[in-house]
Design an enzyme around this catalytic site. Structure first.
Site, PDB file in Angstrom:
ATOM      1  CB  SER A 125       3.145  -3.689  -3.337  1.00 19.25           C
ATOM      2  OG  SER A 125       3.296  -2.386  -3.808  1.00 19.25           O
ATOM      3  N   GLY A 130       0.807  -1.215   0.000  1.00 25.16           N
ATOM      4  CA  GLY A 130       0.000   0.000   0.000  1.00 25.16           C
ATOM      5  C   GLY A 130       0.840   1.264   0.000  1.00 25.16           C
ATOM      6  N   GLY A 131       2.060   1.151  -0.537  1.00 17.88           N
ATOM      7  CA  GLY A 131       2.898   2.338  -0.670  1.00 17.88           C
ATOM      8  C   GLY A 131       3.314   2.957   0.645  1.00 17.88           C
TER       9      GLY A 131
END
Length: 551
Positions: free
Chosen positions: A207, A121-122
Site C-alpha cells: 500500500s 497506512g495511507g
C-alpha cells in the site's frame, strides 16, 4: 491496512522472550543486547536518526552518529510514530528506530541477503511493531536460503509529509521518504555487523509502503541502497500527486487546529510556532484534519512532487516515460478487488462516483471530460463490478457500489501497476507482475467483519497475512498460499528470481516483457500465468491520460 486494536494488543502483550543465550552485537562503541526466541535473534528499537523533536520537528532526518551508551537494550520494538487512532502514550515523536531479525547463531561474516519492509497506512498510520517477520525468517531457513528481516518506523501525517509552500521553501517535503532513505543508508553501513550482505538488500512494502518504494526509484540513488524491490498494492503510485501549493489549505487548517498557533495559520511562518507546540496539540490537530469522505484513497497527507532536487522530481508517469528512474529489478502486483474497502457501502448514485473521481483529480475541464468517459467504460452492470467474478450479486447494496469499487480498483491500483511494468518492459528491466485472485485468501483483519457477506472480495490488504503467516493470525497449515507467496518473495530476494529450486513446488513465474505481458495469477486452485489484458480498454484509457489524473 491493519487493525489499530491489533497494534495496541501487540505492543502490550508481546514482549520478546529470552529462551536462549542473550545475543549481542557491537555497534560502534555500544553493545546491543538483543533477545532470542525459537531459533531467531531480535535486535529492536535501535535509533537510526536523531529524535525529530523540538527544532528538528518538520526537519529532514539527521543520522544517529552513535548511541552514547555502553550497552543498549534492543529487546523490543520502539514506539510507533505519532498517528491518528492511537493514544498519545502509545506513540512517540522519538520514533525513528530500526529492527533486525536474524537466524540464531548467525556469524557476522555470514553475509546473507536482507529483506527490508516498509509498512503502509495511507502515510498517516503504521508501525514496524505490527509486522513480525518470524515466519519469513523461519521459512527462509527451512528452505536453506536464510535471510535477515529488517523493518523500521518513518514519520507520518503532517510530521512526515508536511505540505504547503512554506514546507517547500524550508526543504521539508516528503520527510517520511527521507526517513526511509536514511534507514536504508543505516542498513548499508551496519547490516554486515548482524551477518547481512549490504549488496543483497530487497526493499518490499504494501500500500503506502509500496508507494514509498516507488518514490525511491526517482531520486534516491536506489541502486546504491538495494538490488531489488517488491511492491504490493502500490506500484505506479496513487493518483492525485501534486506540488506543495495544492496543500496550502490543508496546512493552514492543521495549524489553525493547534490552539497556540491559530494566529499564524494563514501566514508563511508557522514552523517555529508548531515546533514549540506540545505533542498532544499536534496529535489533536492531525486527527481533526484527517477526515476524508472516501477513506485513505484521497490522502490528506501525501507524497508531494517536490522538484528537481526532491525525492519525487515530477509525476511518476513522466519520469518513467523519459527513462528517469533507477534500473532496479522488481516484483509488482495487486489484489483482485483493491477498491472495495475504499468504497462507501452506502454509495448509491453516479454523482457520488463522480465525487470520488473529482476528489482524486482536482477538477478541470479535462477531468470532467475524462470522468464522463470513465462512467461509460464502467457501466452500472453488477456482473462487471467489483468484487469481480461474483456475477449479478450485489450483497444487499446498490449496484453502484460494485461499479464504484471497480473504478476505484483500476483508477488507484491496477492502472498504475500496469503502467509501471509496461515502462520497465520497454526499457528491458527485469520485472515480474502478479494478481492475487483467490477469494478464500484472508482479508485484512480490520475488514474481517465487513467481508462476511462477500462484498469485499480479495480486498486491499489480503496479501499481507499471506506473507507474514502466523504472525498475522493466519493458520498457515490450512492456507497453502502462505508458503507459496513467501517462497516466491524469498527466492527473489536471495537469487533475483522467484523460481529457485528451494521450498514449495510452485509454477514458474516468467518475467514481464513487451513480447510477453503476463501476470502470475495467484490462486490456491490455479496459480498460473495469464495475459495482462483484463479490462484492457478501460485501463488503457486511464493510462493514456496519466497527467490528467496526476499519476
Amino acid at each position: 491496512m491493519f487493525s489499530k486494536t491489533r497494534l495496541l494488543l501487540w505492543l502490550a502483550a508481546t514482549p520478546l522472550h529470552f529462551i536462549h543465550a542473550i545475543p549481542e552485537v557491537q555497534l560502534g562503541s555500544t553493545v546491543l543486547i538483543g533477545s532470542t526466541f525459537a531459533d531467531q535473534e531480535f535486535f529492536g528499537g535501535i535509533p537510526y536518526a536523531e529524535a525529530p523533536v523540538g527544532q528538528l520537528r518538520f526537519s529532514r532526518p539527521l543520522p544517529k552518529a552513535f548511541l552514547n551508551v555502553t550497552t543498549f537494550d534492543a529487546t523490543n520494538f520502539g514506539l510507533p510514530c505519532l498517528q491518528i487512532g492511537l493514544p498519545l502514550e502509545a506513540t512517540s515523536e522519538d520514533c525513528l528506530t530500526i529492527n533486525v531479525l536474524r537466524p540464531a547463531g548467525l556469524s557476522s561474516t555470514a553475509q546473507i541477503p536482507v529483506m527490508f519492509w516498509i509498512y503502509g497506512g495511507g502515510y498517516s498510520a503504521g508501525a514496524s511493531s505490527m509486522f513480525n517477520g518470524t515466519q519469513i525468517v523461519a521459512q527462509s531457513v527451512k528452505r536453506l536460503t536464510p535471510v535477515i528481516y529488517v523493518n523500521f518506523n518513518y514519520r507520518l501525517g503532517p510530521l512526515g509529509f508536511p505540505g504547503g509552500v512554506e514546507a517547500a521553501r524550508r526543504d521539508a517535503l516528503n520527510l517520511g521518504i527521507r526517513d526511509t532513505i536514511l534507514a536504508l543508508e543505516w542498513v548499508q553501513k551496519n547490516i554486515h555487523l548482524f551477518g547481512g550482505d549490504p549488496s543483497k538488500v530487497t526493499v518490499f512494502g504494501e500500500s503506502a509502503g509500496a508507494g514509498v518504494v516507488q518514490c525511491l526509484y526517482f531520486n534516491s540513488h536506489l541502486e546504491t541502497l538495494a538490488r531489488a524491490t517488491i511492491m504490493q498494492s502500490g506500484a505506479g503510485m496513487f493518483a492525485n500527486l501534486h506540488n506543495a501549493s495544492i496543500s496550502n489549505a490543508l496546512w493552514q487548517n492543521f495549524t489553525a487546529a493547534v490552539p497556540d498557533c491559530a494566529a499564524v495559520a494563514n501566514t508563511q511562518e508557522t514552523f517555529e510556532c508548531l515546533r514549540s507546540a506540545d505533542a498532544s496539540s499536534i496529535l489533536a490537530a492531525f486527527t481533526a484534519t484527517a477526515i476524508s469522505p472516501v477513506g485513505l484513497i484521497v490522502l490528506e497527507w501525501n507524497v508531494i512532487v517536490d522538484g528537481p532536487d526532491g525525492v519525487l522530481p515530477d509525476l511518476p508517469s513522466k519520469l518513467m516515460a523519459s527513462g528517469k528512474y533507477a534500473r532496479v529489478p522488481f516484483i509488482a502486483g495487486t489484489n483482485l478487488d483493491e477498491g472495495t474497502i475504499f468504497t462507501p457501502q452506502d454509495l448509491n448514485s453516479t454523482s457520488q462516483i463522480l465525487e470520488i473521481i473529482f476528489l482524486a483529480s482536482e477538477p478541470s475541464a479535462a477531468v470532467v471530460t475524462a470522468a464522463d468517459e470513465i462512467l461509460q467504460l464502467y457501466p452500472d452492470v453488477p456482473a462487471l463490478g467489483s468484487p469481480f467474478g461474483t456475477g449479478n450479486a450485489t450483497f444487499g447494496l446498490s449496484s453502484q457500489y460494485k461499479r464504484a469499487s471497480a473504478i476505484v480498483d483500476d483508477f488507484f491500483f491496477q492502472a498504475g501497476r500496469r503502467l509501471f511494468t509496461q515502462a520497465a518492459a520497454r526499457d528491458k528491466l527485469l520485472a515480474h507482475a502478479y494478481l492475487l485472485t483467490d477469494p478464500s485468501a484472508l482479508p485484512s483483519p480490520s475488514t474481517a467483519a465487513r467481508s462476511a457477506n462477500g462484498s469485499l472480495g480479495v480486498s486491499h490488504g489480503s496479501d499481507v497475512p499471506l506473507i507474514y503467516g502466523e504472525a498475522s493470525g493466519l493458520d498457515q497449515s490450512t492456507n497453502p498460499l502462505h508458503a507459496l507467496m513467501t517462497d516466491y518473495w524469498i527466492s527473489f530476494a536471495v537469487s533475483m528470481s522467484p523460481n529457485d529450486a528451494h521450498g514449495t513446488s510452485r509454477p514458474t513465474w516468467d518475467p514481464y516483457t513487451s513480447q510477453d505481458e503476463t501476470v502470475l495469477q495467484i490462486h490456491t486452485a490455479n496459480t498460473t500465468l495469464i495475459p495482462d489484458n483484463y479490462r484492457a480498454t478501460s485501463i488503457s484509457f486511464l493510462n493514456a491520460n496519466p497527467v490528467i489524473f496526476r499519476r
